[in-house]
Structures are given as C-alpha cells and as structure tokens.
Design a protein around this motif. Structure first.
Motif, short mmCIF file in Angstrom:
data_model
loop_
_atom_site.label_atom_id
_atom_site.label_comp_id
_atom_site.label_asym_id
_atom_site.label_seq_id
_atom_site.Cartn_x
_atom_site.Cartn_y
_atom_site.Cartn_z
N ILE A 134 -12.48 16.22 1.26
CA ILE A 134 -12.42 14.82 1.65
C ILE A 134 -13.68 14.14 1.14
O ILE A 134 -14.78 14.65 1.30
CB ILE A 134 -12.35 14.68 3.19
N GLU A 135 -13.53 12.97 0.53
CA GLU A 135 -14.69 12.26 0.01
C GLU A 135 -15.00 11.08 0.92
O GLU A 135 -14.26 10.12 0.98
CB GLU A 135 -14.43 11.78 -1.41
N PHE A 136 -16.11 11.19 1.66
CA PHE A 136 -16.50 10.13 2.58
C PHE A 136 -17.38 9.09 1.92
O PHE A 136 -17.20 7.90 2.09
CB PHE A 136 -17.23 10.71 3.80
N MET A 154 0.84 -1.17 0.00
CA MET A 154 0.00 0.00 0.00
C MET A 154 0.89 1.24 0.00
O MET A 154 1.85 1.32 0.74
CB MET A 154 -0.90 -0.01 1.25
N GLU A 155 0.55 2.17 -0.83
CA GLU A 155 1.34 3.39 -0.94
C GLU A 155 1.03 4.35 0.21
O GLU A 155 0.00 4.25 0.85
CB GLU A 155 1.05 4.07 -2.27
N PHE A 156 1.94 5.28 0.42
CA PHE A 156 1.76 6.26 1.48
C PHE A 156 0.53 7.13 1.25
O PHE A 156 -0.18 7.49 2.18
CB PHE A 156 3.00 7.15 1.62
N ALA A 157 0.24 7.44 -0.01
CA ALA A 157 -0.94 8.26 -0.33
C ALA A 157 -2.22 7.55 0.09
O ALA A 157 -3.15 8.18 0.57
CB ALA A 157 -0.96 8.58 -1.82
N ASP A 158 -2.28 6.23 -0.11
CA ASP A 158 -3.45 5.46 0.31
C ASP A 158 -3.60 5.46 1.83
O ASP A 158 -4.70 5.59 2.35
CB ASP A 158 -3.37 4.02 -0.20
N VAL A 159 -2.50 5.31 2.53
CA VAL A 159 -2.53 5.32 3.99
C VAL A 159 -2.97 6.69 4.49
O VAL A 159 -3.79 6.79 5.41
CB VAL A 159 -1.14 4.95 4.57
N LYS A 160 -2.47 7.73 3.86
CA LYS A 160 -2.84 9.09 4.24
C LYS A 160 -4.34 9.33 4.04
O LYS A 160 -5.00 9.92 4.88
CB LYS A 160 -2.04 10.11 3.44
N LYS A 161 -4.89 8.84 2.94
CA LYS A 161 -6.32 8.97 2.69
C LYS A 161 -7.15 8.28 3.77
O LYS A 161 -8.15 8.81 4.23
CB LYS A 161 -6.69 8.39 1.32
N PHE A 170 -10.66 8.41 8.59
CA PHE A 170 -11.05 8.03 9.95
C PHE A 170 -11.02 9.21 10.91
O PHE A 170 -11.87 9.30 11.80
CB PHE A 170 -10.16 6.88 10.46
N LEU A 171 -10.08 10.12 10.74
CA LEU A 171 -10.06 11.32 11.58
C LEU A 171 -11.28 12.20 11.31
O LEU A 171 -11.85 12.78 12.24
CB LEU A 171 -8.77 12.10 11.38
N GLY A 172 -11.68 12.29 10.06
CA GLY A 172 -12.88 13.06 9.73
C GLY A 172 -14.12 12.45 10.34
O GLY A 172 -14.97 13.16 10.90
N ILE A 173 -14.25 11.14 10.26
CA ILE A 173 -15.39 10.45 10.88
C ILE A 173 -15.37 10.65 12.38
O ILE A 173 -16.41 10.93 13.00
CB ILE A 173 -15.36 8.95 10.54
#
Length: 74
Positions: free
Chosen positions: A66-68, A1-8, A13-16
């Motif tokens: 952010i797209e939830f 998994m790339e860093f960009a995916d982890v960041k997303k 989860f922080l937004g939720i």
C-alpha cells in the motif's frame, strides 16, 4: 470513479485507521508502564505516538504494497 479507485481509497483509510489505533495503544501502554506524569507525559507520549504511527505505515507499505505517501511516484 472506477471501482479500483474506490478500493484504493478504502484500503488507504483502513490502513491509516489501523496505524492510528495500534500507535495509540502502544504509546499508551508504554506511558502507563513508565508512570511519567505532567507535561513530560504529553511530550513523550506524542513523540512515541508519531514514531509508532509512521513506523506502522512504513511496515504496511512494505508488507502489503500500500502506498500512503508516494507523492506522485510511479
């Protein structure tokens, strides 16, 4: 998994989590102010929580990009 995916996922989860905390605080504050008790308290509190939760997620989507709930939109 790339860093960009982890960041997303972390931002997701922080937004939720922020939406949960803010919606809970707002619904509790309103319920304390109205002093509704019993089963009506449960129903009104739940509805208020749901409205605040989804409204906050909508605001986060619009303000921060952010797209939830994209459901595969591109």
């Amino acid at each position: 998994m790339e860093f960009a995916d982890v960041k997303k996922w972390i931002i997701f989860f922080l937004g939720i989590l922020c939406a949960i905390i803010i919606a809970n605080a707002l619904s509790n504050l309103i319920m304390e102010y109205t002093a509704i008790t019993g089963w009506l308290n449960f129903v009104v509190s739940f509805v208020l929580y749901a409205v605040f939760f989804f409204f906050i997620l909508y605001l986060l989507e619009k303000l921060l990009g952010i797209e939830f709930f994209g459901f595969g939109r591109t």
